[in-house]
Design a protein around this motif. Sequence first.
Motif, PDB file in Angstrom:
ATOM      1  N   GLY A  21      -0.964   8.747  10.850  1.00 23.27           N
ATOM      2  CA  GLY A  21      -2.368   9.154  10.972  1.00 23.27           C
ATOM      3  C   GLY A  21      -3.234   8.268  10.097  1.00 23.27           C
ATOM      4  N   ASP A  47      -2.477   8.034  15.278  1.00 18.40           N
ATOM      5  CA  ASP A  47      -3.488   9.070  15.498  1.00 18.40           C
ATOM      6  C   ASP A  47      -4.780   8.680  14.791  1.00 18.40           C
ATOM      7  OD1 ASP A  47      -3.837  12.170  16.310  1.00 18.40           O
ATOM      8  OD2 ASP A  47      -4.869  11.791  14.419  1.00 18.40           O
ATOM      9  N   ASN A 139      -8.514  21.563  16.673  1.00 22.16           N
ATOM     10  CA  ASN A 139      -9.270  22.580  15.912  1.00 22.16           C
ATOM     11  C   ASN A 139      -9.842  23.712  16.763  1.00 22.16           C
ATOM     12  OD1 ASN A 139      -8.899  21.282  13.344  1.00 22.16           O
ATOM     13  ND2 ASN A 139     -10.303  19.715  14.077  1.00 22.16           N
ATOM     14  N   PRO A 188       0.183  17.483   7.503  1.00 25.97           N
ATOM     15  CA  PRO A 188       1.593  17.911   7.520  1.00 25.97           C
ATOM     16  C   PRO A 188       2.212  17.969   6.131  1.00 25.97           C
ATOM     17  CG  PRO A 188       1.388  15.636   8.274  1.00 25.97           C
ATOM     18  CD  PRO A 188      -0.005  16.189   8.196  1.00 25.97           C
ATOM     19  N   LEU A 189       1.689  17.128   5.207  1.00 23.29           N
ATOM     20  CA  LEU A 189       2.188  17.147   3.825  1.00 23.29           C
ATOM     21  C   LEU A 189       1.192  17.871   2.921  1.00 23.29           C
ATOM     22  CD1 LEU A 189       3.428  13.418   3.620  1.00 23.29           C
ATOM     23  CD2 LEU A 189       4.838  15.476   3.952  1.00 23.29           C
ATOM     24  N   GLY A 190       0.403  18.763   3.521  1.00 17.16           N
ATOM     25  CA  GLY A 190      -0.580  19.501   2.725  1.00 17.16           C
ATOM     26  C   GLY A 190      -1.626  18.577   2.122  1.00 17.16           C
ATOM     27  N   HIS A 191      -1.917  17.461   2.849  1.00 18.92           N
ATOM     28  CA  HIS A 191      -2.922  16.500   2.375  1.00 18.92           C
ATOM     29  C   HIS A 191      -2.498  15.910   1.024  1.00 18.92           C
ATOM     30  CE1 HIS A 191      -6.747  14.679   3.173  1.00 18.92           C
ATOM     31  NE2 HIS A 191      -7.402  15.224   2.169  1.00 18.92           N
ATOM     32  N   PRO A 230       1.966  11.874   9.444  1.00 14.15           N
ATOM     33  CA  PRO A 230       1.557  11.790   8.043  1.00 14.15           C
ATOM     34  C   PRO A 230       0.858  10.463   7.791  1.00 14.15           C
ATOM     35  CG  PRO A 230       3.912  11.379   8.267  1.00 14.15           C
ATOM     36  CD  PRO A 230       3.430  11.844   9.606  1.00 14.15           C
TER      37      PRO A 230
HETATM   38  P1  NDP Z   1      -1.140  14.306   4.976  1.00 17.56           P
HETATM   39  O1  NDP Z   1      -0.639  15.691   4.921  1.00 17.56           O
HETATM   40  O2  NDP Z   1      -0.488  13.311   5.851  1.00 17.56           O
HETATM   41  O3  NDP Z   1      -1.156  13.779   3.503  1.00 17.56           O
HETATM   42  C1  NDP Z   1      -1.582  12.491   3.178  1.00 17.56           C
HETATM   43  C2  NDP Z   1      -1.500  12.355   1.648  1.00 17.56           C
HETATM   44  O4  NDP Z   1      -0.140  12.469   1.246  1.00 17.56           O
HETATM   45  C3  NDP Z   1      -2.033  11.063   1.137  1.00 17.56           C
HETATM   46  O5  NDP Z   1      -2.719  11.353  -0.060  1.00 17.56           O
HETATM   47  C4  NDP Z   1      -0.779  10.242   0.866  1.00 17.56           C
HETATM   48  O6  NDP Z   1      -1.043   9.409  -0.253  1.00 17.56           O
HETATM   49  C5  NDP Z   1       0.250  11.297   0.537  1.00 17.56           C
HETATM   50  N1  NDP Z   1       1.592  10.950   1.009  1.00 17.56           N
HETATM   51  C6  NDP Z   1       1.946  10.389   2.189  1.00 17.56           C
HETATM   52  N2  NDP Z   1       3.261  10.220   2.271  1.00 17.56           N
HETATM   53  C7  NDP Z   1       3.774  10.686   1.106  1.00 17.56           C
HETATM   54  C8  NDP Z   1       5.091  10.771   0.595  1.00 17.56           C
HETATM   55  N3  NDP Z   1       6.122  10.343   1.288  1.00 17.56           N
HETATM   56  N4  NDP Z   1       5.253  11.301  -0.645  1.00 17.56           N
HETATM   57  C9  NDP Z   1       4.204  11.738  -1.356  1.00 17.56           C
HETATM   58  N5  NDP Z   1       2.933  11.686  -0.923  1.00 17.56           N
HETATM   59  C10 NDP Z   1       2.723  11.161   0.304  1.00 17.56           C
HETATM   60  O7  NDP Z   1      -2.715  14.435   5.260  1.00 17.56           O
HETATM   61  P2  NDP Z   1      -3.732  13.686   6.194  1.00 17.56           P
HETATM   62  O8  NDP Z   1      -5.005  14.196   5.749  1.00 17.56           O
HETATM   63  O9  NDP Z   1      -3.693  12.241   6.270  1.00 17.56           O
HETATM   64  O10 NDP Z   1      -3.342  14.217   7.653  1.00 17.56           O
HETATM   65  C11 NDP Z   1      -2.477  13.494   8.487  1.00 17.56           C
HETATM   66  C12 NDP Z   1      -3.171  13.042   9.753  1.00 17.56           C
HETATM   67  O11 NDP Z   1      -3.595  14.172  10.519  1.00 17.56           O
HETATM   68  C13 NDP Z   1      -4.479  12.271   9.523  1.00 17.56           C
HETATM   69  O12 NDP Z   1      -4.283  10.967   9.069  1.00 17.56           O
HETATM   70  C14 NDP Z   1      -5.119  12.390  10.869  1.00 17.56           C
HETATM   71  O13 NDP Z   1      -4.535  11.487  11.792  1.00 17.56           O
HETATM   72  C15 NDP Z   1      -4.761  13.835  11.245  1.00 17.56           C
HETATM   73  N6  NDP Z   1      -5.853  14.782  10.881  1.00 17.56           N
HETATM   74  C16 NDP Z   1      -6.554  15.379  11.906  1.00 17.56           C
HETATM   75  C17 NDP Z   1      -7.570  16.253  11.635  1.00 17.56           C
HETATM   76  C18 NDP Z   1      -8.310  16.867  12.765  1.00 17.56           C
HETATM   77  O14 NDP Z   1      -9.358  17.490  12.534  1.00 17.56           O
HETATM   78  N7  NDP Z   1      -7.858  16.735  13.991  1.00 17.56           N
HETATM   79  C19 NDP Z   1      -7.959  16.602  10.268  1.00 17.56           C
HETATM   80  C20 NDP Z   1      -7.149  15.951   9.255  1.00 17.56           C
HETATM   81  C21 NDP Z   1      -6.136  15.094   9.577  1.00 17.56           C
HETATM   82  P3  NDP Z   1      -0.898   7.789  -0.195  1.00 17.56           P
HETATM   83  O15 NDP Z   1      -1.793   7.282   0.902  1.00 17.56           O
HETATM   84  O16 NDP Z   1      -1.345   7.398  -1.554  1.00 17.56           O
HETATM   85  O17 NDP Z   1       0.549   7.519   0.065  1.00 17.56           O
END
Ligand code: NDP
Length: 285
Positions: A21, A47, A139, A188-191, A230
């Motif tokens: 994403g 995505d 949503n 999916p990872l609680g942001h 993620p």
């Molecule tokens: P995620 O749950 O994917 O979390 C992302 C965060 O987790 C970032 O801060 C990242 O930091 C960290 N992270 C990623 N991988 C790891 C890991 N292996 N270990 C520890 N930390 C990790 O949240 P998102 O907000 O990005 O949501 C995922 C996707 O969902 C979005 O990118 C988007 O495509 C979609 N989305 C859709 C929405 C909608 O309204 N339809 C709303 C929100 C999201 P770092 O970058 O520093 O690694």
Amino acid sequence: MNDQTYIVLNDGNRIPQLGVGVFQVAGDDLTQQVCEEALGLGYRHIDTAHAYQNERGVGAAVRSSGIPREEVWITSKLWPSEYGDSASDAAIDKMLKRIGINYLDMLLLHQQFGDYLGAWKALEAAVADGRVRSIGLSNFESERLEEVLGTAKILPSVLQVETHPYYQQLALKERIAPYGIVLESWYPLGHGDPELLGEQVFTEIGSKYGKTNAQVILRWHTQVGNIVFPRSTKPQRLAENLDIFDFTLTDEEVSGINELERGKRYFTMTLEEQEANLSGFIPAD
Ligand code: NDP
């Protein structure tokens, strides 16, 4: 790297269950870099959304990767400011031009506001004329979900909503199951919440399989049937998040993770607040 899993949607299309994403990946250049890295690692699903303002970077990465277009699943989303039968029709053409492709694998209505019924008709027309392969909602958790389902000629194939071990969306999954709609999990990872990522149950399971807590969470998502994408801008984490297909959680381990449900959402704006804020997010072009 073991084989990724795919899900056959209610329209017959086959979507990679794991993607990357790019929400909050700032700008086309960084997005291109992240997507090129991801595609090089083996990701085949991206995505994005018009509102993320980085669709051009996604398209540039797919082109520069040299991977045949039909092997990469691209999802994007229309914002309510572009809803309406003819407005959405024109918005789809503009989106294809921005990304630099002649069809989208999946197009979603991003939010449940505005003329979403008119927009849905435009999505159906785009499926009929080949500009879009699969369509879905994002949503739509209120009764507006059933409103769309009641008038749709083509059912949504997915519903994209906040979903993670603290908020598993079990009631919503029951609502969509009769239609064969698959849940796509955002956050999916609680942001990135350290409390969720640090839960002891993931550490215990992870030590058994030689996996990180994030990998255990992502594996859980795939085993309970969710599609996940993620986000990370870090190459090492992109690789880590993809490397979840060489182990399988036992039923007991899945149940142990299910017990983390606590009705906790990270995105807490009410519908009224979201509607009032829509104009603040209108994408630039
Ligand atoms: P995620 O749950 O994917 O979390 C992302 C965060 O987790 C970032 O801060 C990242 O930091 C960290 N992270 C990623 N991988 C790891 C890991 N292996 N270990 C520890 N930390 C990790 O949240 P998102 O907000 O990005 O949501 C995922 C996707 O969902 C979005 O990118 C988007 O495509 C979609 N989305 C859709 C929405 C909608 O309204 N339809 C709303 C929100 C999201 P770092 O970058 O520093 O690694």
